[in-house]
Design an enzyme around this catalytic site. Sequence first.
Site: not given
Length: 135
Positions: A48, A51, A97, A100, A120
């Site tokens: 991510c 984070c 995510c 976060c 996607c």
Amino acid sequence: MSRQTDKTDAEWRDELSPEQYRVCREKGTEPPFTGRYHAFKEAGLYRCSCCGEPLFRSDEKFDSGTGWPSFWESVGADAVATQEDNSHGMRRTEVQCANCGAHLGHVFPDGPRPTGLRYCINSVSLDFEPGSESP
């Protein structure tokens, strides 16, 4: 469900580029075929961009022809969260995510085996760690 970090909107704006903020915090999208990872082929781990949590492995990445990085599986059931998205007159499943709450993209039931899923994902929501497939 999301383990959300405790950052304020102002802190996210300070830490992220304008494009990262627009996509990851405001649920935007990048135009197809423009993201740095859509045709990227190196081996490693995708994290991510907000984070740093591990999200996807290059072994699960495939060319969907859609213009966005596509994966048939995340690194684990607790890496990403999903929720219904009825914006823009469509019914889709948003991918976030799980740590976060960053908007990553959408998941569709038209991917390859073994899962049949196509995550996607916007390139701007990812950071790549070369050579590492393990979270």
